[in-house]
Design a protein around this motif. Sequence first.
Motif, PDB file in Angstrom:
ATOM      1  N   TYR A   1       0.830  -1.201   0.000  1.00 58.79           N
ATOM      2  CA  TYR A   1       0.000   0.000   0.000  1.00 58.79           C
ATOM      3  C   TYR A   1       0.869   1.258   0.000  1.00 58.79           C
ATOM      4  O   TYR A   1       0.599   2.218  -0.742  1.00 58.79           O
ATOM      5  N   ALA A   2       1.935   1.269   0.802  1.00 61.59           N
ATOM      6  CA  ALA A   2       2.834   2.422   0.835  1.00 61.59           C
ATOM      7  C   ALA A   2       3.479   2.645  -0.526  1.00 61.59           C
ATOM      8  O   ALA A   2       3.620   3.791  -0.988  1.00 61.59           O
ATOM      9  N   ASP A   3       3.870   1.564  -1.203  1.00 64.13           N
ATOM     10  CA  ASP A   3       4.448   1.688  -2.543  1.00 64.13           C
ATOM     11  C   ASP A   3       3.439   2.278  -3.523  1.00 64.13           C
ATOM     12  O   ASP A   3       3.777   3.108  -4.368  1.00 64.13           O
ATOM     13  N   LEU A   4       2.199   1.829  -3.421  1.00 70.36           N
ATOM     14  CA  LEU A   4       1.153   2.306  -4.323  1.00 70.36           C
ATOM     15  C   LEU A   4       0.882   3.797  -4.107  1.00 70.36           C
ATOM     16  O   LEU A   4       0.737   4.559  -5.069  1.00 70.36           O
ATOM     17  N   VAL A   5       0.832   4.228  -2.850  1.00 75.04           N
ATOM     18  CA  VAL A   5       0.633   5.644  -2.548  1.00 75.04           C
ATOM     19  C   VAL A   5       1.777   6.477  -3.112  1.00 75.04           C
ATOM     20  O   VAL A   5       1.565   7.559  -3.684  1.00 75.04           O
ATOM     21  N   ALA A   6       3.005   5.985  -2.977  1.00 77.43           N
ATOM     22  CA  ALA A   6       4.158   6.711  -3.507  1.00 77.43           C
ATOM     23  C   ALA A   6       4.046   6.898  -5.014  1.00 77.43           C
ATOM     24  O   ALA A   6       4.329   7.982  -5.547  1.00 77.43           O
TER      25      ALA A   6
ATOM     26  N   GLN B   1       1.304   9.528  -5.885  1.00 73.75           N
ATOM     27  CA  GLN B   1       1.712  10.893  -5.566  1.00 73.75           C
ATOM     28  C   GLN B   1       2.776  11.396  -6.539  1.00 73.75           C
ATOM     29  O   GLN B   1       2.953  12.594  -6.712  1.00 73.75           O
ATOM     30  N   PHE B   2       3.470  10.481  -7.177  1.00 76.05           N
ATOM     31  CA  PHE B   2       4.486  10.821  -8.168  1.00 76.05           C
ATOM     32  C   PHE B   2       3.854  11.261  -9.489  1.00 76.05           C
ATOM     33  O   PHE B   2       4.375  12.143 -10.171  1.00 76.05           O
ATOM     34  N   LEU B   3       2.721  10.664  -9.840  1.00 69.50           N
ATOM     35  CA  LEU B   3       2.096  10.899 -11.143  1.00 69.50           C
ATOM     36  C   LEU B   3       1.179  12.119 -11.127  1.00 69.50           C
ATOM     37  O   LEU B   3       0.644  12.482 -10.083  1.00 69.50           O
ATOM     38  N   PRO B   4       0.959  12.742 -12.299  1.00 70.92           N
ATOM     39  CA  PRO B   4      -0.137  13.711 -12.404  1.00 70.92           C
ATOM     40  C   PRO B   4      -1.480  13.002 -12.178  1.00 70.92           C
ATOM     41  O   PRO B   4      -1.598  11.802 -12.402  1.00 70.92           O
ATOM     42  N   GLY B   5      -2.465  13.784 -11.756  1.00 69.06           N
ATOM     43  CA  GLY B   5      -3.795  13.209 -11.571  1.00 69.06           C
ATOM     44  C   GLY B   5      -4.228  13.221 -10.121  1.00 69.06           C
ATOM     45  O   GLY B   5      -3.466  13.609  -9.232  1.00 69.06           O
ATOM     46  N   PRO B   6      -5.448  12.789  -9.854  1.00 67.43           N
ATOM     47  CA  PRO B   6      -6.007  12.780  -8.497  1.00 67.43           C
ATOM     48  C   PRO B   6      -5.470  11.586  -7.710  1.00 67.43           C
ATOM     49  O   PRO B   6      -5.908  10.453  -7.904  1.00 67.43           O
ATOM     50  N   ALA B   7      -4.545  11.822  -6.798  1.00 64.82           N
ATOM     51  CA  ALA B   7      -3.820  10.722  -6.156  1.00 64.82           C
ATOM     52  C   ALA B   7      -4.738   9.745  -5.436  1.00 64.82           C
ATOM     53  O   ALA B   7      -4.588   8.526  -5.574  1.00 64.82           O
TER      54      ALA B   7
END
Length: 396
Positions: free
Chosen positions: A52-57, A60-66
């Motif tokens: 889950y932490a990897d997915l959040v990272a 947050q790195f990409l454009p768009g609604p995190a």
Amino acid sequence: MEQPAARIGSAGEVFLAFLKLGLTSFGGPIAHLGYFRDEIVVRRRWMGEVAYADLVALCQFLPGPASSQVGFALGLWRAGPLGALAAWTAFTLPSALLMTMLALGSAALDGAAAEGVLHGLKLVAVAVVAQAVWGMARTLAPDANRAAIAVVAVAITAILGGALAQVAAIALGALAGLVICRDGGQGATSASRFTISRMTGLTSLTLFAALLVGLPLFAAASGGHWLDLFDAFYRAGALVFGGGHVVLPLLDAETVASGWVNRDTFLAGYGAAQAVPGPLFTFAAYLGAADGGLVGAAIALVAIFLPGFLLLVGVLPFWDALRTRPLMQAGMRGANAAVVGILGTALYNPVWTSAVLTPTDFTLALVGFVALVAWKSPPWIVVVSLGVAGGVLGVL
């Protein structure tokens, strides 16, 4: 890293889980990520903490609604493509319906009290955007180099104005980041292990780029309003770096400047969006409905979310390699610093100049800002309070 949970869930199961979240997740993207963790990781155990932490990272790195990208990916993890669609639909639908009804009903409002309420909602936008600038500056522009990038971005967007200036500010910020923001990167600690092929990823990235480049050309050639609407919201969704509030200046440039929505309606809707659960991007449904009714709401809603999802699916197969590259991290730090400047410009114009007209307006906006930042009041309380205050003052 722990292994992913067996993909035994159904799209219906995912839909019900995310409908609950869509009805109860107040507080903005960061709060949404906490709700997701509690419901999906802790209570349902669909995914482990590290995954889950990897997915959040990544999101947050990409454009768009995190937060919406995280929800989409969680549905993909649990139940495949149908699960991803179910997660997005359920999480987005409650707030999208509320914002659409607000847009369709606002035309029927009239009188001093109604105008006062709308003005109060514009003051909410002042408080919310000021809070966003304050928080993002501390996180995304905490040192001298990134603060300088933010200031240059303010100058570019304030002096030149328009959507192209915002794109230029982000691009220049990324280039500056490559030179002066190389310190502070952290390598990956684990692998993401999403089962998406590289061919699928490349196809998704190609479609993202083709729409970004091709939609303006097709819209100009066809002259069709619905294609213009889809193009405007797609481009806004494709360029939102650093958080959902950055969609404000992008959408202002696309909708108000084009005459589709007047500025008072725009800012009142943005203020009202703080009171509903779910993603802030459903503000697009409000703007689409204000311009084109239910059809406009549906087009705007799909268009603004689509680029973020295409990017997510496109990058997932390559994420483990990309996130370890110092140049990639440096460029993103510079782009995110530029985003702080873009939002700072929006705080001044159109938010401040359209809403703060009297000393009373300034006082109410300041109270709202302090309530959000210092008193930690829920956003919906600030929305209701300033809306009521505006209505009372309108009558008086």
